[in-house]
Structures are given as C-alpha cells and as structure tokens.
Design a protein around this motif. Structure first.
Motif, short mmCIF file in Angstrom:
data_model
loop_
_atom_site.label_atom_id
_atom_site.label_comp_id
_atom_site.label_asym_id
_atom_site.label_seq_id
_atom_site.Cartn_x
_atom_site.Cartn_y
_atom_site.Cartn_z
N THR A 102 8.47 1.36 2.53
CA THR A 102 7.15 1.62 1.97
C THR A 102 7.23 2.62 0.81
O THR A 102 6.60 2.41 -0.25
CB THR A 102 6.19 2.15 3.04
OG1 THR A 102 6.03 1.14 4.05
CG2 THR A 102 4.83 2.48 2.46
N LEU A 103 7.98 3.69 0.98
CA LEU A 103 8.10 4.68 -0.09
C LEU A 103 8.76 4.09 -1.32
O LEU A 103 8.35 4.38 -2.46
CB LEU A 103 8.88 5.90 0.40
CG LEU A 103 8.17 6.78 1.44
CD1 LEU A 103 9.09 7.91 1.87
CD2 LEU A 103 6.87 7.33 0.88
N LEU A 104 9.77 3.25 -1.11
CA LEU A 104 10.44 2.61 -2.25
C LEU A 104 9.48 1.69 -2.99
O LEU A 104 9.43 1.68 -4.22
CB LEU A 104 11.65 1.83 -1.75
CG LEU A 104 12.45 1.07 -2.82
CD1 LEU A 104 13.01 2.05 -3.85
CD2 LEU A 104 13.57 0.26 -2.18
N MET A 105 8.69 0.92 -2.23
CA MET A 105 7.71 0.03 -2.85
C MET A 105 6.64 0.83 -3.59
O MET A 105 6.20 0.44 -4.68
CB MET A 105 7.05 -0.84 -1.77
CG MET A 105 6.01 -1.82 -2.31
SD MET A 105 6.75 -3.02 -3.44
CE MET A 105 5.29 -3.88 -4.03
N SER A 106 6.24 1.96 -3.04
CA SER A 106 5.23 2.80 -3.69
C SER A 106 5.73 3.28 -5.04
O SER A 106 5.02 3.18 -6.05
CB SER A 106 4.89 4.00 -2.79
OG SER A 106 4.31 3.57 -1.59
N ILE A 189 -0.21 4.88 -3.71
CA ILE A 189 -0.89 4.41 -2.51
C ILE A 189 -1.14 2.90 -2.58
O ILE A 189 -1.14 2.21 -1.56
CB ILE A 189 -2.23 5.18 -2.31
CG1 ILE A 189 -2.81 4.91 -0.93
CG2 ILE A 189 -3.23 4.82 -3.39
CD1 ILE A 189 -2.07 5.59 0.17
N ILE A 190 -1.32 2.37 -3.81
CA ILE A 190 -1.49 0.92 -3.97
C ILE A 190 -0.20 0.20 -3.59
O ILE A 190 -0.22 -0.84 -2.93
CB ILE A 190 -1.88 0.58 -5.42
CG1 ILE A 190 -3.11 1.38 -5.85
CG2 ILE A 190 -2.13 -0.91 -5.57
CD1 ILE A 190 -4.35 1.07 -5.07
N GLY A 191 0.95 0.76 -4.02
CA GLY A 191 2.22 0.17 -3.64
C GLY A 191 2.43 0.17 -2.14
O GLY A 191 2.96 -0.80 -1.57
N ALA A 192 2.02 1.25 -1.46
CA ALA A 192 2.12 1.29 -0.01
C ALA A 192 1.24 0.23 0.64
O ALA A 192 1.62 -0.39 1.65
CB ALA A 192 1.72 2.68 0.49
N ALA A 193 0.05 0.00 0.07
CA ALA A 193 -0.85 -1.03 0.60
C ALA A 193 -0.27 -2.42 0.42
O ALA A 193 -0.40 -3.28 1.30
CB ALA A 193 -2.21 -0.92 -0.08
N ILE A 194 0.37 -2.66 -0.74
CA ILE A 194 0.98 -3.97 -0.97
C ILE A 194 2.13 -4.20 0.01
O ILE A 194 2.32 -5.32 0.52
CB ILE A 194 1.47 -4.07 -2.43
CG1 ILE A 194 0.26 -4.08 -3.38
CG2 ILE A 194 2.32 -5.31 -2.65
CD1 ILE A 194 0.63 -4.09 -4.83
N ALA A 195 2.90 -3.15 0.30
CA ALA A 195 3.96 -3.27 1.30
C ALA A 195 3.38 -3.61 2.67
O ALA A 195 3.94 -4.43 3.41
CB ALA A 195 4.76 -1.97 1.37
N PHE A 196 2.24 -3.00 3.02
CA PHE A 196 1.58 -3.32 4.29
C PHE A 196 1.14 -4.78 4.32
O PHE A 196 1.32 -5.47 5.33
CB PHE A 196 0.37 -2.42 4.50
CG PHE A 196 -0.67 -3.02 5.40
CD1 PHE A 196 -0.43 -3.20 6.75
CD2 PHE A 196 -1.89 -3.45 4.88
CE1 PHE A 196 -1.39 -3.78 7.58
CE2 PHE A 196 -2.85 -4.03 5.69
CZ PHE A 196 -2.60 -4.20 7.05
N ILE A 197 0.56 -5.26 3.23
CA ILE A 197 0.10 -6.65 3.19
C ILE A 197 1.26 -7.61 3.42
O ILE A 197 1.15 -8.59 4.16
CB ILE A 197 -0.60 -6.95 1.85
CG1 ILE A 197 -1.93 -6.19 1.78
CG2 ILE A 197 -0.85 -8.45 1.68
CD1 ILE A 197 -2.63 -6.30 0.44
N GLY A 198 2.41 -7.32 2.79
CA GLY A 198 3.57 -8.17 2.98
C GLY A 198 4.04 -8.18 4.43
O GLY A 198 4.37 -9.25 4.98
N ARG A 199 4.08 -7.02 5.07
CA ARG A 199 4.50 -6.97 6.47
C ARG A 199 3.46 -7.62 7.38
O ARG A 199 3.82 -8.24 8.40
CB ARG A 199 4.73 -5.52 6.90
CG ARG A 199 6.04 -4.94 6.37
CD ARG A 199 6.33 -3.60 7.03
NE ARG A 199 5.31 -2.62 6.69
CZ ARG A 199 5.37 -1.81 5.64
NH1 ARG A 199 6.41 -1.87 4.83
NH2 ARG A 199 4.41 -0.94 5.40
#
Length: 383
Positions: A102-106, A189-199
């Motif tokens: 998640t941090l990397l995606m953010s 925080i948007i990147g973290a949300a996109i990572a959540f959507i993928g998971r």
C-alpha cells in the motif's frame, strides 16, 4: 481507534495502519497546501489556484474518512466468505484495506500525478487571454507581410509561446516545487485507496465460486453486504473522480490531451469499480438461475409426458435409480410449477442487487457529469 458496528452486531474497526498512515497523508496534504498558498500569495499577490488546493485537500479527507463507512460493511462481507488459513475476519479486513504494497502504491501514484500535473501546461485565465491576443496579433502580422511581400524585420515568434511581458505561471522555481509537493501529498491517500480497490476485487473474484448463491433467496449473506460495500466504493470513487476533474476546471488548467486522458482514465476507473465485481457476480447468478429453471422445467416436462402418454426420459425426475417410473404426484401441481418457473424467470440478475445497484448507478452517473455541468455554467456566466 474508532470502531464501527455492522448490521449483524459484530464489531469491526478501521485498520490501525489506515488510521495512522492515512492521518499522516491528510496532515501532509493540509500542511503542504497551506505552505504553497502562503508562498504563492507572497510572491504573486494572488491565489488563483485556490480551488485546486481546496478540492485536492477535500478529496484526501473524503477518502480518509470513507474507511469508517466501508470497514463494517466489508467486515460483514468477509465474515461470510471462506477465510484464509488462521485469519480472523478483522485480520483479513485489515490486510484488504491496508495491506502489503500500500505504501509503495501510494508513493508511486502521488509521484505520477505530481509529474503529470506539469504535463498539462497550466495557464491562468489572464495568461490565456494574453496568449489568445498574442496569437491574433501574430497571425495578423503574418497575413499583412504575405500581402505586402515584405520580409519580416524580426525573427518570427512561436505562436504557442507567451510574450516576455506576460508573467510566468511560476515566477520562482520554489512555487513549482511546493505545488509538486502538495499534489504528491494529496494523492498519497488516493494511491492507498486504489490499492484497496485492487485487493477488494481480488478477494471477491477469487472466492466468487465459493459463495452459496440462491436465486430464490437473494437476501442471503454475503450477497447483500457485498452489494452494499461495492455500491459505497463506487459512489466514493465517483465523488473523488468528479472532485479531481472539477479541480482542474476551476483552477483554469488548459484541457489538452493529457487532461483529457486523465478525465477519461478517472471515468474508466469509476466504471471498472462497478463492473469488475458485479459482472462476474451476475454471471454466477445467471448460472444458478439457469440450474433452478432446469430443475423446475424437468418436472413440468415429466408431468406433461405423463398426461400425453409419452415415455419418461432416462434422466427425468420420475425415473427412479433402478429405472422404475415414480408416481407423478411426487412432482407437485402443474400450475404451481408454472408459477414457480415464471417467478424464477423474472428474477433480475443484472444488476443482482436490484434497487441498491440501480441507485448506485444513478448516483455515479450524476457525479460523473457534475464537473461538465459546472464548467458549462461557468462558461455561460463568463460569456
């Protein structure tokens, strides 16, 4: 830690990692935005891109707070799915919302948007007026020179360049760096949300075949919880995408190819957020519906064959395990079977949630067209 109770009474709380790192992301967004606006006002005496700062900050806050809405619904969904080995529902929920990478995606998402911002070649309203007038004068001079066959006395200036007497958008490189820092912070925080959507997609699709779906009992969990979770995710995604596009419109950015690509990508993300879980789920429901219809129609066929004196099929419901013919009374009344068939046939599988999914689709459609509507109103008022 803030906790939330779902509809079944089970207690699920927002992951600590989301609360901690998400709070840091939002705080960094607010701080960098204030620093950028203060520096811009001190250097230029104006804050023309205040809408950009306000909307990007609002986006970060919306995404951060949405976890408190999603966590209880997602927990209820995961509670009815096959769990990973030695994992509680809460531990699984925490990995889905804020897991590895998640941090990397953010950071990757924030850096990509910050770099892409400068590819938009932003121009303020005053600069756009100067550039339009400059192009008009330059074109008239070229036309006059062509008519008089007079060679130009000075080298031709590129029509896409601003004249020297028009102020640069970033009079100091420091402003460009501060804006990049703000945009980077706001998109963490948007990147973290996109990572959540993928998971979330992966979790649903991987276990879709294990969900016990019943076409005559669509209120059976986890289907209602899954649809509520997805509807909430879609609505929040649409809201965030609309605010992002609206920020570009109100900030006076030139909508060239890159901006159009960004807008199209945002809308595609909204559509995918709805379609990726719903379409495979709808296909599973269609399979279940087809199996139920087949079972009822086999009984109807067996009754009709008995009444018509036709032999029963070997795989029919009136054929016993040893080939004997069972009495047709065991199948029920023909009128009841026909009514059951009609009820099953009329059950909607797309969208599988009926009114819930339709309402989400309506909200998403409105939010998608909101930036265009506001842009249209502003242009009409300006004219």
């Amino acid at each position: 830690m803030v906790e939330a109770m779902d509809q079944t009474g089970r207690l699920y709380h927002t992951p600590r990692a989301w609360v901690r790192f998400g709070g840091i992301f939002v705080a960094a967004t607010i701080a960098s935005g204030l620093i950028y606006m203060a520096a811009r006002y001190r250097m230029t005496g104006e804050v023309s891109d205040a809408p950009l700062v306000v909307l990007v900050t609002l986006n970060a806050i919306v995404v951060y707070c949405s976890a408190w809405l999603i966590a209880p619904r997602l927990g209820q969904t995961l509670d009815h799915l096959p769990h990973p080995a030695e994992a509680s529902t809460q531990a699984w929920l925490e990995r889905v919302i804020f897991g590895r990478g998640t941090l990397l995606m953010s950071c990757a998402w924030g850096a990509m948007i910050a770099c892409g911002l400068f590819a938009l070649k932003p121009l303020g309203p005053d600069q756009q007026d100067w550039l339009a007038a400059y192009r008009a004068v330059f074109g008239a001079a070229e036309h006059l020179q062509a008519m008089t066959m007079t060679a130009p006395q000075t080298p031709a200036a590129p029509p896409d360049a601003l004249p020297d007497f028009v102020a640069n958008l970033f009079p100091d490189p420091l402003l460009a760096k501060l804006l990049a820092l703000f945009v980077f912070s706001g998109n963490l925080i948007i990147g973290a949300a996109i990572a959540f959507i993928g998971r979330f997609w992966w979790t649903v699709l991987k276990r879709l075949d294990d969900i016990d779906l019943r076409i005559l009992n669509l209120s059976r969990e986890p289907l209602p919880a899954l649809l509520r979770t997805n509807s909430l995710v879609v609505t929040i995604t649409a809201l965030v995408s609309s605010l992002s596009i609206l920020a570009l419109i109100l900030a006076g950015f030139a909508f060239e190819l890159t901006a159009m690509v960004f807008s199209l990508s945002s809308m595609m993300l909204v559509v995918a957020t709805y379609a990726v879980p719903i379409l495979p789920l709808s296909n599973r429901l269609r399979e279940v519906k087809s199996a139920e219809l087949n079972a009822v129609e086999q009984r109807i066929e067996a009754i009709l064959r008995t009444r018509s004196g036709l032999p029963q099929r070997a795989d029919g419901p009136l054929t016993g395990p040893n080939g004997e013919v069972l009495p047709p009374e065991t199948l029920g009344e023909l009128s009841d079977l026909l009514e059951t068939r009609k009820i099953i046939h009329d059950i909607q599988t797309l969208p599988p949630g009926g009114q819930v999914s339709v309402s989400a689709a309506g909200i998403v459609t409105f939010l998608s067209f909101l930036p265009t509507l506001i842009d249209f109103i502003l242009k009409n008022q300006g004219g």
